[in-house]
Design a protein around this motif. Structure first.
Motif, PDB file in Angstrom:
ATOM      1  N   VAL A 243     -62.022  72.991  95.501  1.00 26.55           N
ATOM      2  CA  VAL A 243     -61.067  71.956  95.541  1.00 26.55           C
ATOM      3  C   VAL A 243     -60.789  71.564  94.319  1.00 26.55           C
ATOM      4  CG1 VAL A 243     -60.863  69.657  95.987  1.00 26.55           C
ATOM      5  CG2 VAL A 243     -62.094  71.040  97.702  1.00 26.55           C
ATOM      6  N   GLN A 244     -61.667  71.784  93.250  1.00 30.40           N
ATOM      7  CA  GLN A 244     -61.567  71.313  91.955  1.00 30.40           C
ATOM      8  C   GLN A 244     -60.411  72.041  91.373  1.00 30.40           C
ATOM      9  OE1 GLN A 244     -64.813  72.266  89.562  1.00 30.40           O
ATOM     10  NE2 GLN A 244     -63.887  71.757  87.723  1.00 30.40           N
ATOM     11  N   GLU A 245     -60.466  73.606  91.744  1.00 28.66           N
ATOM     12  CA  GLU A 245     -59.433  74.547  90.972  1.00 28.66           C
ATOM     13  C   GLU A 245     -57.995  74.081  91.534  1.00 28.66           C
ATOM     14  OE1 GLU A 245     -58.814  76.864  88.546  1.00 28.66           O
ATOM     15  OE2 GLU A 245     -60.937  76.173  88.497  1.00 28.66           O
ATOM     16  N   PHE A 246     -57.953  73.999  92.875  1.00 27.37           N
ATOM     17  CA  PHE A 246     -56.766  73.513  93.486  1.00 27.37           C
ATOM     18  C   PHE A 246     -55.717  72.140  92.888  1.00 27.37           C
ATOM     19  CE2 PHE A 246     -54.218  71.046  96.535  1.00 27.37           C
ATOM     20  CZ  PHE A 246     -53.229  71.899  96.970  1.00 27.37           C
ATOM     21  N   LEU A 247     -56.906  71.379  92.725  1.00 24.88           N
ATOM     22  CA  LEU A 247     -56.494  69.958  92.072  1.00 24.88           C
ATOM     23  C   LEU A 247     -56.001  69.968  90.758  1.00 24.88           C
ATOM     24  CD1 LEU A 247     -58.964  67.266  93.742  1.00 24.88           C
ATOM     25  CD2 LEU A 247     -56.578  67.667  94.327  1.00 24.88           C
ATOM     26  N   GLU A 249     -54.695  72.873  89.349  1.00 28.27           N
ATOM     27  CA  GLU A 249     -53.329  73.594  89.374  1.00 28.27           C
ATOM     28  C   GLU A 249     -52.362  72.862  89.651  1.00 28.27           C
ATOM     29  OE1 GLU A 249     -54.003  77.103  91.503  1.00 28.27           O
ATOM     30  OE2 GLU A 249     -55.450  77.731  90.174  1.00 28.27           O
ATOM     31  N   THR A 250     -52.618  71.877  90.853  1.00 32.19           N
ATOM     32  CA  THR A 250     -51.284  71.124  91.485  1.00 32.19           C
ATOM     33  C   THR A 250     -51.129  70.012  90.481  1.00 32.19           C
ATOM     34  OG1 THR A 250     -50.528  69.837  93.343  1.00 32.19           O
ATOM     35  CG2 THR A 250     -52.843  69.706  92.814  1.00 32.19           C
ATOM     36  N   THR A 251     -51.922  69.620  89.712  1.00 39.51           N
ATOM     37  CA  THR A 251     -51.617  68.352  88.464  1.00 39.51           C
ATOM     38  C   THR A 251     -51.330  69.121  86.797  1.00 39.51           C
ATOM     39  OG1 THR A 251     -53.995  68.142  88.278  1.00 39.51           O
ATOM     40  CG2 THR A 251     -53.037  66.777  89.654  1.00 39.51           C
ATOM     41  N   GLY A 252     -50.787  70.258  86.856  1.00 31.27           N
ATOM     42  CA  GLY A 252     -50.265  70.806  85.680  1.00 31.27           C
ATOM     43  C   GLY A 252     -51.540  70.863  84.868  1.00 31.27           C
ATOM     44  N   GLY A 253     -52.591  71.129  85.480  1.00 26.97           N
ATOM     45  CA  GLY A 253     -53.981  71.777  84.538  1.00 26.97           C
ATOM     46  C   GLY A 253     -54.690  70.523  84.195  1.00 26.97           C
ATOM     47  N   ARG A 254     -54.369  69.347  84.307  1.00 29.58           N
ATOM     48  CA  ARG A 254     -54.973  67.926  83.876  1.00 29.58           C
ATOM     49  C   ARG A 254     -56.170  67.674  84.864  1.00 29.58           C
ATOM     50  NH1 ARG A 254     -50.763  64.570  81.809  1.00 29.58           N
ATOM     51  NH2 ARG A 254     -50.826  63.245  83.443  1.00 29.58           N
ATOM     52  N   GLY A 255     -55.689  67.652  85.959  1.00 25.23           N
ATOM     53  CA  GLY A 255     -56.811  66.952  87.140  1.00 25.23           C
ATOM     54  C   GLY A 255     -55.975  65.533  87.650  1.00 25.23           C
ATOM     55  N   PRO A 256     -56.554  65.163  88.775  1.00 26.10           N
ATOM     56  CA  PRO A 256     -56.036  64.006  89.119  1.00 26.10           C
ATOM     57  C   PRO A 256     -56.553  62.762  88.398  1.00 26.10           C
ATOM     58  CG  PRO A 256     -57.465  64.933  90.807  1.00 26.10           C
ATOM     59  CD  PRO A 256     -57.544  65.833  89.797  1.00 26.10           C
ATOM     60  N   ASP A 257     -55.815  61.697  88.352  1.00 27.07           N
ATOM     61  CA  ASP A 257     -56.181  60.652  87.420  1.00 27.07           C
ATOM     62  C   ASP A 257     -57.139  59.778  87.873  1.00 27.07           C
ATOM     63  OD1 ASP A 257     -53.582  60.509  85.455  1.00 27.07           O
ATOM     64  OD2 ASP A 257     -52.770  60.815  87.474  1.00 27.07           O
ATOM     65  N   ALA A 258     -57.368  59.924  89.311  1.00 32.13           N
ATOM     66  CA  ALA A 258     -58.470  59.243  89.876  1.00 32.13           C
ATOM     67  C   ALA A 258     -58.783  59.902  91.156  1.00 32.13           C
ATOM     68  CB  ALA A 258     -58.069  57.742  90.306  1.00 32.13           C
ATOM     69  N   VAL A 259     -60.113  59.895  91.609  1.00 28.99           N
ATOM     70  CA  VAL A 259     -60.623  60.365  92.760  1.00 28.99           C
ATOM     71  C   VAL A 259     -61.443  59.289  93.715  1.00 28.99           C
ATOM     72  CG1 VAL A 259     -61.858  62.089  94.061  1.00 28.99           C
ATOM     73  CG2 VAL A 259     -60.682  62.677  91.868  1.00 28.99           C
ATOM     74  N   ILE A 260     -60.840  59.129  94.831  1.00 32.38           N
ATOM     75  CA  ILE A 260     -61.684  58.103  95.766  1.00 32.38           C
ATOM     76  C   ILE A 260     -62.270  59.063  96.548  1.00 32.38           C
ATOM     77  CG2 ILE A 260     -61.135  56.110  97.529  1.00 32.38           C
ATOM     78  CD1 ILE A 260     -58.659  55.592  96.311  1.00 32.38           C
ATOM     79  N   GLU A 261     -63.715  58.851  96.546  1.00 33.05           N
ATOM     80  CA  GLU A 261     -64.634  59.556  97.481  1.00 33.05           C
ATOM     81  C   GLU A 261     -64.957  58.698  98.738  1.00 33.05           C
ATOM     82  OE1 GLU A 261     -67.704  60.824  99.400  1.00 33.05           O
ATOM     83  OE2 GLU A 261     -68.214  59.034  98.267  1.00 33.05           O
ATOM     84  N   ALA A 262     -64.423  59.169  99.869  1.00 33.24           N
ATOM     85  CA  ALA A 262     -64.559  58.225 101.141  1.00 33.24           C
ATOM     86  C   ALA A 262     -65.487  58.999 102.210  1.00 33.24           C
ATOM     87  CB  ALA A 262     -63.441  57.771 101.409  1.00 33.24           C
ATOM     88  N   ALA A 299     -63.787  67.289  89.487  1.00 28.97           N
ATOM     89  CA  ALA A 299     -62.461  67.408  90.000  1.00 28.97           C
ATOM     90  C   ALA A 299     -61.458  66.632  89.011  1.00 28.97           C
ATOM     91  CB  ALA A 299     -62.041  67.121  91.316  1.00 28.97           C
ATOM     92  N   VAL A 300     -62.131  65.068  88.720  1.00 28.56           N
ATOM     93  CA  VAL A 300     -61.110  64.132  88.335  1.00 28.56           C
ATOM     94  C   VAL A 300     -60.948  64.529  86.813  1.00 28.56           C
ATOM     95  CG1 VAL A 300     -62.866  62.728  87.248  1.00 28.56           C
ATOM     96  CG2 VAL A 300     -60.673  61.682  87.983  1.00 28.56           C
ATOM     97  N   ARG A 301     -59.781  64.152  86.257  1.00 25.99           N
ATOM     98  CA  ARG A 301     -59.284  64.511  84.844  1.00 25.99           C
ATOM     99  C   ARG A 301     -60.294  63.832  83.962  1.00 25.99           C
ATOM    100  NH1 ARG A 301     -57.260  59.875  82.429  1.00 25.99           N
ATOM    101  NH2 ARG A 301     -55.714  58.617  83.390  1.00 25.99           N
ATOM    102  N   LYS A 302     -60.178  64.118  82.598  1.00 22.14           N
ATOM    103  CA  LYS A 302     -61.102  63.640  81.613  1.00 22.14           C
ATOM    104  C   LYS A 302     -60.667  62.108  81.551  1.00 22.14           C
ATOM    105  CE  LYS A 302     -60.298  66.915  78.801  1.00 22.14           C
ATOM    106  NZ  LYS A 302     -59.887  67.582  77.238  1.00 22.14           N
TER     107      LYS A 302
END
Ligand SMILES: [Zn+2]
Ligand SMILES: [Zn+2]
Length: 397
Positions: A243-247, A249-262, A299-302
């Motif tokens: 999942v981490q790799e997919f996220l 790649e789909t965000t230009g290598g940076r990762g999502p700005d936020a992850v909500i764990e539900a 997975a979340v970006r730095k």
């Protein structure tokens, strides 16, 4: 009155119990029109969360009609059609003053039982174990609502019962998660888990201005709802190696700005760590399987934000070093519903938010044991089983 009670681990029954009644002058009694299952109920049904007593009425997501008000109630009136947040607030303590309602210092009469575990106790919640207050739950014909003026919100005539119901628990929980992410224009938010809370978190992230919302789950029918009802992108995690790799790649290598764990502690996962967790959980060394939480942190970006909405007990293997080295912000809370309910009812009234599709399995209260079975096993596309304890009343529409 009739009510769904917990009699032991995986032992539920609909029984006749004493009627809900006014205890304190500021109490209100609500005739429950609709009451819903919640994933967090499974924790004590399955025996992972202690503190239920045989005969306890449970359920905490509900709406209904006020039938009785105590002498100290000034705002709420008999016949008001109301939705009530699942956590009980007093409206007057240090935490309530700061809109941190689920942390209310006044509404948990069993605070002493919780203090050794949490350090400081949480507020009370309906139908959710003795340490959380021992209040009667909503899977019943009637429920006592303490501090009625603080906890009852009148539903506007444009909003039907079923849409209003989820403003009790699932919607404010999801909305709070999105609010925690401090979303800026252009942000990408990933939501782990497409149950009712995850779907509402995704819808809220869109309402709050996220450019992309990516919902991650494994159940096709839930991912479909995320696409068609919420307008989110989706990822079936069983179809990717990481999942981490997919996220990434789909965000230009940076990762999502936020992850909500539900997802929470009953989440499924893949990979070795999950097997380790399951083995530990089986022998009760660890009560949680914290895979989704770890994945979110990785997975979340730095310098990103992880909003934790899933219910966990005590978790080991938490990647504290990752949080530090990535400069992450972790935010979490049980829902502060009273802060969000008015604006959520406005969003429903204006049609910007849709919730009634969460009610996949409406049924009578007498059928509620079966309802929990369907809900727990997610059979037949079940998202929420919704019980109708009271005869349906006219909504004025
Ligand atoms: Zn809940
Ligand atoms: Zn309070």
């Amino acid at each position: 009155m009739r009510a769904l009670v917990w009699n032991g681990v995986n032992d539920l029954a609909v029984e006749t119990v004493p009627d809900a009644a006014i205890v304190n002058p500021r109490d209100v009694v609500v005739q429950v029109s609709l009451s819903s299952t919640c994933g967090s109920d499974l924790h004590f049904i399955d025996g992972y969360l202690p503190g239920m007593l045989p005969g306890d009425v449970f359920g905490h997501e509900f709406m209904g009609r006020v039938v009785e008000v105590g002498p100290g109630v000034t705002r709420v009136r008999v016949d008001d059609r109301v939705v009530v947040p699942s956590f009980i607030a007093c409206g007057n303590c240090w935490y309530c003053d700061r809109e941190l309602y689920s942390l209310c210092d006044t509404t948990n009469p069993h605070a002493a039982a919780q203090q050794p575990v949490l350090g400081y106790p949480s507020g009370g919640i309906y139908g959710y174990t003795q340490p959380f207050g021992g209040y009667g739950g909503s899977h019943a014909e009637f429920i006592r609502v303490p501090f009625g003026d603080v906890n009852c919100f009148t539903v506007p005539p444009e909003v039907d019962d079923l849409s209003a119901l989820f403003v009790s628990d699932a919607v404010p929980t999801g909305y709070m998660g999105a609010d925690f992410c401090d979303i800026s224009p252009g942000d990408t938010v990933a939501v782990f888990g497409a149950g009712a809370v995850g779907l509402m978190a995704a819808a809220s992230a869109r309402l709050l201005g996220a450019e992309r919302v990516i919902v991650v789950d494994r159940l096709p029918e839930r991912l479909e709802l995320a696409r068609t009802r919420v307008g989110a992108e989706t990822l079936d995690y069983s179809e990717v190696d990481s999942v981490q790799e997919f996220l990434r790649e789909t965000t230009g290598g940076r990762g999502p700005d936020a992850v909500i764990e539900a997802v929470g502690m009953e989440g499924h996962g893949t990979g070795v760590q999950n097997l380790v967790d399951r083995a530990k959980q089986a022998v009760r060394l660890e009560t949680d399987r914290a895979t989704p939480l770890r994945e979110a942190v990785l997975a979340v970006r730095k310098a990103g934000t992880v909003a934790v909405l899933g219910v966990y007990g005590l978790t080991d293997s938490f990647p504290t070093g990752v949080v530090l080295n990535k400069g992450l912000t972790i935010r979490s809370a049980q829902q502060h519903g009273q802060r969000y309910v008015p604006r959520l009812l406005n969003h429903l009234a204006s049609g910007e938010l849709e919730t009634s599709f969460l009610a996949t399995h409406p049924m009578s209260l007498e059928d509620s044991v079966r309802g929990y079975d369907v809900f727990k096993h997610k059979t037949d596309g079940c998202l929420r089983a919704v019980f109708t304890p009271a005869p349906v009343v006219a909504t004025g529409r």
